[in-house]
Motif scaffolding. Structure first.
Motif, PDB file in Angstrom:
ATOM      1  N   LYS A   1       8.998   4.150   2.294  1.00 34.61           N
ATOM      2  CA  LYS A   1       8.794   2.757   2.724  1.00 34.61           C
ATOM      3  C   LYS A   1       8.607   1.842   1.515  1.00 34.61           C
ATOM      4  O   LYS A   1       7.930   0.827   1.592  1.00 34.61           O
ATOM      5  N   GLY A   2       9.182   2.215   0.392  1.00 27.57           N
ATOM      6  CA  GLY A   2       9.073   1.401  -0.805  1.00 27.57           C
ATOM      7  C   GLY A   2       7.701   1.437  -1.435  1.00 27.57           C
ATOM      8  O   GLY A   2       7.335   0.561  -2.199  1.00 27.57           O
ATOM      9  N   GLY A   3       6.921   2.463  -1.120  1.00 29.48           N
ATOM     10  CA  GLY A   3       5.585   2.618  -1.684  1.00 29.48           C
ATOM     11  C   GLY A   3       4.493   1.933  -0.892  1.00 29.48           C
ATOM     12  O   GLY A   3       3.319   1.993  -1.253  1.00 29.48           O
ATOM     13  N   SER A   4       4.854   1.285   0.205  1.00 29.09           N
ATOM     14  CA  SER A   4       3.873   0.516   0.976  1.00 29.09           C
ATOM     15  C   SER A   4       2.908   1.416   1.749  1.00 29.09           C
ATOM     16  O   SER A   4       3.316   2.302   2.489  1.00 29.09           O
ATOM     17  N   LEU A   5       1.614   1.141   1.546  1.00 26.71           N
ATOM     18  CA  LEU A   5       0.573   1.822   2.313  1.00 26.71           C
ATOM     19  C   LEU A   5       0.067   0.923   3.433  1.00 26.71           C
ATOM     20  O   LEU A   5      -0.827   1.299   4.179  1.00 26.71           O
TER      21      LEU A   5
END
Length: 128
Positions: free
Chosen positions: A97-101
């Motif tokens: 997710k593109g690094g999204s937390l």
């Protein structure tokens, strides 16, 4: 909050979404992982730095507007580059997710990560 995780031989779990068998992780030292992070950070910052375009005789207000627009464009380039780099290189599942937390509430992440995340302004990068 977004992040890129680079695992190493001393990581708790020696497998990841991009290295399911953990072959690269098992052979990566802490120093190598930190160097990879430093190299990614440098590449991201270099790609986000806008090219300066100076026009002779611009007014101060126009200069401020150009600087603001350059910062917005820089932040946008940084976010897009970070997203792509996380997809390609992060060992964390969030890399997909593109690094999204997503939204991170205090007390929900490891202390060191939380401190680094909450000490940053939007668009800033840390080494933690």
């Amino acid at each position: 909050v977004s992040h890129i995780l680079v695992k190493h031989s001393q990581s708790r779990r020696l497998s990841s979404r991009i290295d399911p068998a953990g072959e690269q992780i098992k052979n990566r030292s802490v120093e190598d992982a930190m160097q990879q992070v430093a190299d990614m950070r440098a590449a991201l910052l270099a790609n986000a730095t806008p090219e300066a375009e100076e026009e002779p005789g611009e007014s101060e207000a126009t200069e401020r507007t150009l600087e603001r627009d350059a910062r917005k464009a820089s932040t946008s380039r940084l976010q897009a580059a970070f997203h792509e780099m996380a997809k390609a290189r992060s060992d964390c599942n969030s890399g997909a997710k593109g690094g999204s937390l997503g939204v991170v509430a205090p007390g929900k992440m490891p202390k060191q990560f939380q401190q680094a995340a909450f000490d940053l302004h939007v668009g800033q990068l840390s080494m933690a």
